[in-house]
Design a protein around this motif. Structure first.
Motif, PDB file in Angstrom:
ATOM      1  N   THR A 120       0.801  -1.389  -0.132  1.00 44.28           N
ATOM      2  CA  THR A 120      -0.019   0.031   0.068  1.00 44.28           C
ATOM      3  C   THR A 120       0.880   1.086   0.421  1.00 44.28           C
ATOM      4  O   THR A 120       2.165   1.080   0.316  1.00 44.28           O
ATOM      5  N   SER A 143       3.834  -3.827 -12.415  1.00 40.19           N
ATOM      6  CA  SER A 143       2.652  -3.166 -11.465  1.00 40.19           C
ATOM      7  C   SER A 143       3.614  -1.991 -11.130  1.00 40.19           C
ATOM      8  O   SER A 143       4.478  -2.076 -11.114  1.00 40.19           O
ATOM      9  N   SER A 167      -5.773  -4.291 -13.005  1.00 37.13           N
ATOM     10  CA  SER A 167      -6.574  -4.091 -11.788  1.00 37.13           C
ATOM     11  C   SER A 167      -5.908  -3.130 -10.741  1.00 37.13           C
ATOM     12  O   SER A 167      -5.247  -2.750 -10.678  1.00 37.13           O
ATOM     13  N   VAL A 169      -6.465  -2.055  -7.856  1.00 39.65           N
ATOM     14  CA  VAL A 169      -5.987  -3.039  -5.994  1.00 39.65           C
ATOM     15  C   VAL A 169      -6.536  -1.541  -5.241  1.00 39.65           C
ATOM     16  O   VAL A 169      -6.304  -0.918  -4.878  1.00 39.65           O
ATOM     17  N   CYS A 170      -7.397  -2.371  -4.370  1.00 38.48           N
ATOM     18  CA  CYS A 170      -8.642  -1.776  -2.806  1.00 38.48           C
ATOM     19  C   CYS A 170      -8.879  -2.745  -2.091  1.00 38.48           C
ATOM     20  O   CYS A 170      -8.262  -3.136  -1.588  1.00 38.48           O
ATOM     21  N   HIS A 179      -1.920   0.527  -5.107  1.00 38.59           N
ATOM     22  CA  HIS A 179      -1.341  -0.643  -5.575  1.00 38.59           C
ATOM     23  C   HIS A 179      -2.150  -0.770  -7.043  1.00 38.59           C
ATOM     24  O   HIS A 179      -3.073  -0.821  -7.049  1.00 38.59           O
ATOM     25  N   GLU A 300      -5.003 -16.291  -5.109  1.00 36.44           N
ATOM     26  CA  GLU A 300      -5.182 -15.743  -6.854  1.00 36.44           C
ATOM     27  C   GLU A 300      -4.102 -16.192  -7.476  1.00 36.44           C
ATOM     28  O   GLU A 300      -3.666 -17.095  -7.810  1.00 36.44           O
TER      29      GLU A 300
END
Length: 526
Positions: A120, A143, A167, A169-170, A179, A300
């Motif tokens: 984060t 990333s 994506s 990231v949340c 991220h 994942e």
């Protein structure tokens, strides 16, 4: 015989073909015209011949990097080098020291610095506060980690939908953590970063190629041809010859214009050309975006990069039908299997199809590379720089012991007859082939004898490693007149102070490079 333009003499010349071991060679018109002993060189000379006696040095065919990102890399490596960061405290100290006005950029951040905790923007805020726009590329280049201000400037306030497996990231409340996973998500912020002037980009690419030549590289495979690649290569060639040859494969994303990729295959210069198309079937293990047969330990890495894998197969088939060699990034076992199944249905070509990275795969896939004439392209320092023998790293923990134990299987591939091209994946890892050749043999970083080797049974012999940069690289590119030293072959040559086939690997990683020759002309003189 035509008088030579250049004569090289050295105690050792590794021709990479059976037969006598010469100590002299002649070059004319960019080709090797003769090999023999020092005494033979008198007959090759003309009034304008340059003669270099390199003494105890070793001459090899010119080394070719199997996988690099030159144009993407000169943009990605702006800002602070974070490759030495091992802890979040290291990260915060470096960011505090680098803080200035405007954007703070960095690259090469290893997720192991987070020690298994979620990635984060918290350490970024602690280091420079919430109002500084920060963009940090993680080491895999798939990333990024960005600050709250960067998210705000990019208009990112929640999750997003993407064509690929990307994506934002949340957290549990739907708030972005900073991220960004995979290229489409990363691009949301990258596209608002300050832009370098074209002249600065030309200068940076020129400097990169000069530094590559200084390590003994004579050629490389560019796994993209995006942005201003065409203009950059043309600008460099307008000023003279490139010190490194390039073979470029444009990147193909879901929804890309396939006719445009076919049209790009016509682009070429004196020492560069477009040949191939680069796909991705999955992402990375560290980011949880690889395509595995079974989920990773976080639940994942279960999906293909393409929403519908059949669309990848159809796109690859269309391009192969137009004579375009297919290059595919495949990390996980499911991804590798799907690509091999796809390649089995494609026509075989002069330039073989290839798969990049090949990080974890079961034994039943190994033999298929030789059976299908598919090139395996691997980067030894991915294993030695980012994983650990005790499996305590993020990559290994995500895979679990069984899959981590069947990783980076370079020796198994060679022993089963596969064509194995070696490279760096710069800027993901350093491009210096001396360190990579050493890592391929040691299964640990060169110069770190106290570090335990990672899966040492997968170590290559010295000759296998050198072949990965010479004979195997030439075969992967479909070049019958390259990768060896023989009359009629390209005069691309690398010269080292130490013998890569006999020297201690750690010592060879520090070997001087007195000369690099491309097309019969000196590209680097040490």
């Amino acid at each position: 015989m035509t008088a030579a333009d250049l004569i090289l003499m050295a105690d050792r010349i590794h021709t990479m073909v059976p037969g006598p071991r010469p100590t002299a060679l002649a070059v004319a018109g960019g080709r090797i015209t003769a090999i023999g002993d020092r005494a033979d060189a008198r007959a090759w000379r003309g009034p304008a011949t340059e003669v270099l006696d390199l003494g105890a040095a070793t001459v090899t065919p010119g080394l070719v990097d199997g996988h690099a990102h030159p144009v993407t890399g000169i943009g990605m490596t702006r800002g602070v080098d974070l490759s030495t960061v091992r802890t979040l405290n290291d990260l915060k100290l470096i960011l505090k020291a680098a803080r200035g006005t405007g954007w703070l950029e960095g690259w090469g951040l290893d997720p192991n610095a987070f020690a298994g905790a979620p990635i984060t923007f918290a350490p970024l805020v602690e280091a420079v506060g919430p109002d500084v726009p920060v963009f940090l590329s993680l080491f895999d280049a798939h990333s990024a980690l960005v600050s709250p201000r960067a998210l705000e400037l990019a208009g990112i306030a929640g999750p997003r939908e993407f064509c690929s497996g990307a994506s934002v990231v949340c957290d549990g409340g739907g708030r972005p953590t900073g991220h960004l996973l995979e290229l489409e998500a990363v691009e949301l912020v990258r596209e608002i970063l300050p832009v370098d002037a074209f002249a600065e980009r030309v200068a940076r690419l020129r400097d990169l190629l000069a530094r590559m030549a200084a390590t003994g590289l004579t050629g490389a495979n560019a796994m993209d041809f995006e942005e201003d690649s065409l203009e950059l290569f043309r600008a460099l060639e307008a000023d003279g010859e490139l010190p490194v040859r390039w073979r470029c494969a444009p990147f193909v994303m879901p929804g890309a214009s396939l006719p445009h990729v076919v049209e790009q295959q016509r682009l070429r210069g004196r020492r560069w050309r477009v040949e191939g198309a680069k796909f991705m079937i999955d992402g990375t293990v560290d980011g949880g975006t690889a395509w595995l047969d079974e989920p990773d330990t976080h639940g994942e890495s279960t999906a293909c990069f393409w929403p519908d894998p059949a669309e990848y197969a159809a796109a690859a088939g269309h391009l192969a039908g137009h004579g375009v060699p297919i290059v595919t990034h495949a990390i996980g076992d499911a991804g590798i299997r799907y690509v091999l199944d796809t390649f089995e249905r494609l026509p075989r070509m002069r330039v073989p199809h290839r798969i990049e990275h090949l990080e974890t795969m079961p034994g039943d896939l190994i033999g298929r590379f030789a059976e299908l004439n598919v090139t395996a392209s691997m980067q030894p320092t991915h294993c030695t720089h980012y994983t650990r023998a005790d499996h305590s790293d993020n990559w290994s923990r995500r895979l679990g012991k069984v899959r981590a134990d069947r990783a980076f299987r370079a020796r198994d591939l060679r022993d089963r007859g596969a064509r194995l091209a070696l490279g760096s994946d710069w800027p993901i890892a350093p491009f210096d082939p001396r360190g990579i050749l050493a890592a391929a043999r040691l299964r640990r970083p060169a110069g770190s004898p106290a570090t335990s080797p990672v899966l040492p049974e997968q170590a290559l012999t010295a000759r296998m490693a050198l072949e990965g940069y010479t004979t195997q690289a030439a075969a992967a590119a479909g070049l019958p007149d390259s990768g060896r030293i023989a009359p009629g072959f390209r005069a691309d040559l690398s010269v080292f102070g130490l013998d890569p086939l006999a020297a201690d690997p750690d010592e060879f990683a520090e070997s001087p490079v007195p000369l690099t020759v491309v097309g019969g002309t000196v590209a680097h003189r040490g």
